[in-house]
Design a protein around this motif. Sequence first.
Motif, PDB file in Angstrom:
ATOM      1  N   LYS A  54     -74.439  38.364 -42.059  1.00 44.68           N
ATOM      2  CA  LYS A  54     -73.916  37.647 -40.903  1.00 44.68           C
ATOM      3  C   LYS A  54     -72.393  37.602 -40.935  1.00 44.68           C
ATOM      4  N   THR A  85     -87.154  29.853 -41.970  1.00 43.76           N
ATOM      5  CA  THR A  85     -86.127  30.797 -42.420  1.00 43.76           C
ATOM      6  C   THR A  85     -86.050  32.007 -41.498  1.00 43.76           C
ATOM      7  N   SER A 136     -82.275  29.402 -39.605  1.00 42.53           N
ATOM      8  CA  SER A 136     -82.040  30.506 -38.679  1.00 42.53           C
ATOM      9  C   SER A 136     -82.028  30.087 -37.226  1.00 42.53           C
ATOM     10  N   GLY A 171     -86.383  31.794 -37.589  1.00 38.53           N
ATOM     11  CA  GLY A 171     -85.856  31.582 -36.247  1.00 38.53           C
ATOM     12  C   GLY A 171     -86.759  32.195 -35.185  1.00 38.53           C
ATOM     13  N   PRO A 185     -78.633  36.773 -46.874  1.00 40.62           N
ATOM     14  CA  PRO A 185     -78.468  37.046 -45.439  1.00 40.62           C
ATOM     15  C   PRO A 185     -77.115  36.628 -44.883  1.00 40.62           C
ATOM     16  N   SER A 228     -84.409  24.147 -40.203  1.00 38.67           N
ATOM     17  CA  SER A 228     -84.233  25.582 -39.988  1.00 38.67           C
ATOM     18  C   SER A 228     -82.910  26.098 -40.520  1.00 38.67           C
TER      19      SER A 228
END
Length: 332
Positions: free
Chosen positions: A44, A212, A235, A214, A40, A233
């Motif tokens: 981003k 993972t 995310s 959010g 991921p 976390s």
Amino acid sequence: MLAATIDHYGQQALSLRQMPMPTMQPGDVLVKIHAASLNPIDFKTMAGDLKMLLPYTMPLIIGSDFAGEIIKVGPRVHQFQVGDKVYGRVQKNRIGTFAEYIAVDPADIAIMPKNLSYETAAAVPLVGLTAYQALTDYMHVQKGDKLLVQAGSGGIGTFTLQLAKTLGVYTATTTSAKNVDLVRELGANEVIDYHQTDFTQVLQNYDYVFDTLGGDNLAKAFQILKPGGQVVSLSGLPDPEFAKDYGLNIFKRLGLYVLTTKLRRLAKQAKVRYRFLFMQPSGRQLAAITQLIEAGKIKPVIDRVVPFENSQEALDYAKSGRARGKIILKIT
């Protein structure tokens, strides 16, 4: 060398092009990359979500972890030699594993597990280190602790469930109905089909949540923890401890200081802690993960292996969120 690049933030498609060979520092090794994995953070980075924290020069080669063979060592390198099969997660300011070669700091790599191929080994570094650091460095889990792992069938989830099992942790996870058997096989003690059930309705008195996802899932995570518990976390929003490491000015410039107020309030009300995890490369920790893999305690889960020339196809599939485990690019 051939590499997958972008020319500007917000670019949706990767460009395969010839790029200059990496420049080595005296303390670097040069690796011929055989396989790399999608994560991921790649999306981003392409979108520019991290540009204030991690500004890059264009054109930019994408990619954060890899498996390959050392073809050259710098004069200050003594722990590795030409011909070593290695894998690693590169430093955030030295990304670029979607390429045929990369120069990397030896501190960020380890010898590959002997029982893995290049493609399978490439699935490990980023998700393995993320899971390892979450459970050992942030949570300090103990045998018998109860942990919720969000999205257990994803790349990070599949690794975290296996690692938690080796540590004697009781795990619950969320997934879709089609992946129930997979996550149970990986060690999940309790499985919640998120399409049918809200995890807050069935889980309580947990010690930890590894978030993972959010958003609402993160906000609800505080409801299932016992006092003294912790949410970690990937995310969510950075916390003040993250700001200390990266500079309060950056924290304020990103506009996150005020936005974290809600999370801090939720944590205070539940009498728990909230931590934001920004994983760090570590060859030492990768070596520990190698031992677990060679002992048969952890097995990488791979959805598919895609030829390098079809990297855009792999990227599009990764963005769909349908992958079970990791998506791998076969470079050479």
